[in-house]
Scaffold this active site. Structure first.
Site, mmCIF file in Angstrom:
data_model
loop_
_atom_site.group_PDB
_atom_site.id
_atom_site.type_symbol
_atom_site.label_atom_id
_atom_site.label_comp_id
_atom_site.label_asym_id
_atom_site.label_seq_id
_atom_site.Cartn_x
_atom_site.Cartn_y
_atom_site.Cartn_z
ATOM 1 N N ARG A 1 -0.437 -57.218 105.322
ATOM 2 C CA ARG A 1 -0.262 -55.993 106.136
ATOM 3 C C ARG A 1 -0.098 -56.269 107.625
ATOM 4 O O ARG A 1 -0.320 -55.407 108.463
ATOM 5 C CB ARG A 1 -1.414 -55.012 105.913
ATOM 6 N N LYS B 1 12.694 -55.386 116.180
ATOM 7 C CA LYS B 1 13.379 -54.967 114.955
ATOM 8 C C LYS B 1 13.411 -56.167 114.022
ATOM 9 O O LYS B 1 13.958 -57.221 114.382
ATOM 10 C CB LYS B 1 14.818 -54.531 115.262
ATOM 11 N N GLU C 1 27.335 -59.631 122.695
ATOM 12 C CA GLU C 1 26.155 -58.803 122.995
ATOM 13 C C GLU C 1 25.869 -58.815 124.506
ATOM 14 O O GLU C 1 25.397 -57.828 125.058
ATOM 15 C CB GLU C 1 24.927 -59.287 122.204
ATOM 16 N N LYS D 1 17.163 -55.172 128.044
ATOM 17 C CA LYS D 1 16.619 -54.789 126.733
ATOM 18 C C LYS D 1 15.150 -54.375 126.859
ATOM 19 O O LYS D 1 14.731 -53.385 126.260
ATOM 20 C CB LYS D 1 16.786 -55.918 125.717
ATOM 21 N N GLU E 1 13.527 -46.378 118.568
ATOM 22 C CA GLU E 1 14.892 -45.846 118.530
ATOM 23 C C GLU E 1 14.965 -44.363 118.182
ATOM 24 O O GLU E 1 15.689 -43.953 117.280
ATOM 25 C CB GLU E 1 15.751 -46.666 117.555
ATOM 26 N N ARG F 1 17.301 -46.117 122.914
ATOM 27 C CA ARG F 1 17.532 -47.440 122.308
ATOM 28 C C ARG F 1 18.822 -47.483 121.491
ATOM 29 O O ARG F 1 19.434 -48.539 121.337
ATOM 30 C CB ARG F 1 16.322 -47.852 121.451
ATOM 31 N N ASN G 1 23.365 -49.923 120.336
ATOM 32 C CA ASN G 1 24.258 -50.048 119.180
ATOM 33 C C ASN G 1 25.720 -49.786 119.541
ATOM 34 O O ASN G 1 26.549 -49.562 118.651
ATOM 35 C CB ASN G 1 23.821 -49.072 118.070
ATOM 36 N N HIS H 1 28.567 -51.027 117.413
ATOM 37 C CA HIS H 1 27.984 -51.487 116.155
ATOM 38 C C HIS H 1 28.384 -50.618 114.957
ATOM 39 O O HIS H 1 28.468 -51.109 113.845
ATOM 40 C CB HIS H 1 26.463 -51.548 116.257
ATOM 41 N N HIS I 1 29.818 -52.644 112.108
ATOM 42 C CA HIS I 1 29.185 -52.806 110.792
ATOM 43 C C HIS I 1 30.148 -52.462 109.669
ATOM 44 O O HIS I 1 30.046 -53.011 108.567
ATOM 45 C CB HIS I 1 27.903 -51.969 110.692
ATOM 46 N N HIS J 1 28.516 -61.324 113.298
ATOM 47 C CA HIS J 1 28.040 -60.044 113.828
ATOM 48 C C HIS J 1 28.660 -59.766 115.209
ATOM 49 O O HIS J 1 29.213 -58.690 115.462
ATOM 50 C CB HIS J 1 26.510 -60.083 113.902
#
Ligand code: NAD
Ligand code: GLY
Length: 382
Positions: free
Chosen positions: A134, A156, A198, A240, A250, A254, A258, A261, A265, A278
């Protein structure tokens, strides 16, 4: 130990805890990252307890594992988990390999996981740390430009599902991030360029002065001037950290990270994980997002041309592969930013200023997508 040529310290403020990003460029000699003990000495203060599991992959292990592991073994019980290399292994099987290594070592909640590698290793190590017993501590040692400027910061973590990228994961912040610029010396040029996508993204969404800086400094970065790269990594981590401090999970600002993206994607999923890197998919996606911004009336043709020029300067693709419009729209419909059936995109109000919006004519989006005649079949979520 050699005198650092470059050193920067930043702090990321989050709800769970604050943590440092340390950026170093230790020495100019060829085998510096292999011979020195710097990586280990920087992270030691952030290891609580005696148990350490280093997670890396079969490409990075021969380069940097020994330098990290041997000095740590003087103080800690260290085990290693070497994963296969590639986006296609960013899955539950690899996560189980990490759990197996932890269980075999009889490690408990005192363990610290160390991610030594690019974004794939970092995302998976973070997710294993978030879920083992956990939640246990982890440290990021990003060794690609992309992971140094983006994925190692902000918490993330996760893995891909066959039907969508980064579908399973958790927000789980590291105890610290150590970026050693020296590791970029062994990075293939194509991977360096993918990281530059990026870097350019931050300029386009947040800071037009940084765009001008990049237009001057990209050649030095591509020639592996580590001090210039270190400066760029520092600036990107500052951007960032600023965003993550405002919106860790997000729910707002945030999402601007993206930019490019949603389009990217579609390309990554359609072309198969790993075929378009990517960063390459994000580059072509940023061009499409800029073209849509221009059709809406927010950017001029000259500004779109400037976006394309800077990406081309970094050896990045500025044209997406052919994918059918209907398929692309279908893939975009799975985007996490979709709300009440409406596609929301990150677009540019001007260079250096991004917004998240669904306030555009779908016909304009269709025009942008059909310009490159998009065709394909699978689904993508991020
Ligand atoms: P990657 O981890 O696959 O690394 C790229 C390649 O470089 C791999 O073959 C790797 O083994 C190799 N490599 C790594 N370091 C090296 C070095 N120093 N020398 C030589 N080879 C080296 O890819 P990446 O671009 O680092 O990361 C992409 C991943 O990051 C994607 O899965 C993406 O979804 C994820 N990502 C996550 C976030 C986030 O916020 N968590 C943000 C952006 C991207
Ligand atoms: N890479 C996007 C984010 O961290 O939010």
């Amino acid at each position: 130990m050699a005198t650092p040529l470059f050193h920067a310290d930043l702090t990321v403020h989050t709800q769970s805890h604050d943590y440092p990003i340390v950026i170093i460029e230790e020495t100019a000699t060829e085998n510096a990252a292999i011979d020195n003990k710097t990586m280990a000495s920087q992270i030691t203060p952030y290891i609580v307890g005696q148990q350490v599991l280093i997670v890396t992959n079969e490409t990075v292990a021969p380069l940097y594992l020994k330098a990290l592991k041997e000095p740590l073994e003087e103080q800690f019980t260290v085990r290693v988990c070497v994963l296969p290399d590639g986006e296609q292994y960013k899955n539950q099987t690899s996560i189980n390999q990490i759990y197996d290594a932890l269980m075999a070592a009889h490690f408990n909640r005192d363990v610290t996981l160390i991610a030594l590698g690019g974004g794939v290793v970092g995302d998976m190590t973070g997710f294993a740390a978030a879920s083992f017993m956990r939640g246990v501590n982890f440290i990021q040692i990003p060794t690609t430009l992309l992971s140094q400027v983006d994925s190692s910061v902000g918490g993330k973590t996760g893995i891909n599902h066959p039907q969508g990228k980064n579908m399973i994961g958790a927000f789980w912040q590291p105890q610290m991030v150590l970026a050693d610029m020296s590791t970029l010396k062994t990075l293939p040029a194509r991977e360096l360029s993918a990281g530059l996508a990026e870097v350019i993204k931050y300029a386009l969404i947040m800071d037009v002065d940084f765009l001008t800086w990049l237009e001057h400094n990209l050649p030095a970065m591509m020639a592996l001037d580590l001090a210039v790269l270190g400066e760029a990594v520092k600036r990107c981590c500052e951007y960032k950290a600023h965003i993550v401090a405002q919106d860790e999970r997000e729910s707002g600002v945030r999402a601007l990270l993206n930019f490019g993206h949603t389009f990217g994607h579609v390309i990554e999923t359609h072309e198969g994980y790993g075929n378009w890197l990517h960063g390459e998919a994000v580059a072509a996606g940023m061009v499409q997002a800029a073209e849509l911004s221009q059709r809406i009336g927010w950017l001029t043709c000259d500004e779109v041309a400037r976006v394309k020029r800077v990406l081309a300067l970094a050896n990045l693709p500025i044209t997406p592969p052919p994918i059918e419009v209907k398929t692309a729209l279908g893939l975009m419909g799975h985007d996490k930013k979709v709300k009440q059936g409406q596609i929301r995109l990150i677009l540019l109000k001007s260079l250096g200023k991004a917004v998240i919006t669904s306030d555009f004519d779908t016909q304009l989006l269709t025009e942008v997508l059909s310009k490159h005649h998009l065709q394909g079949t699978e689904a993508s979520i991020f």
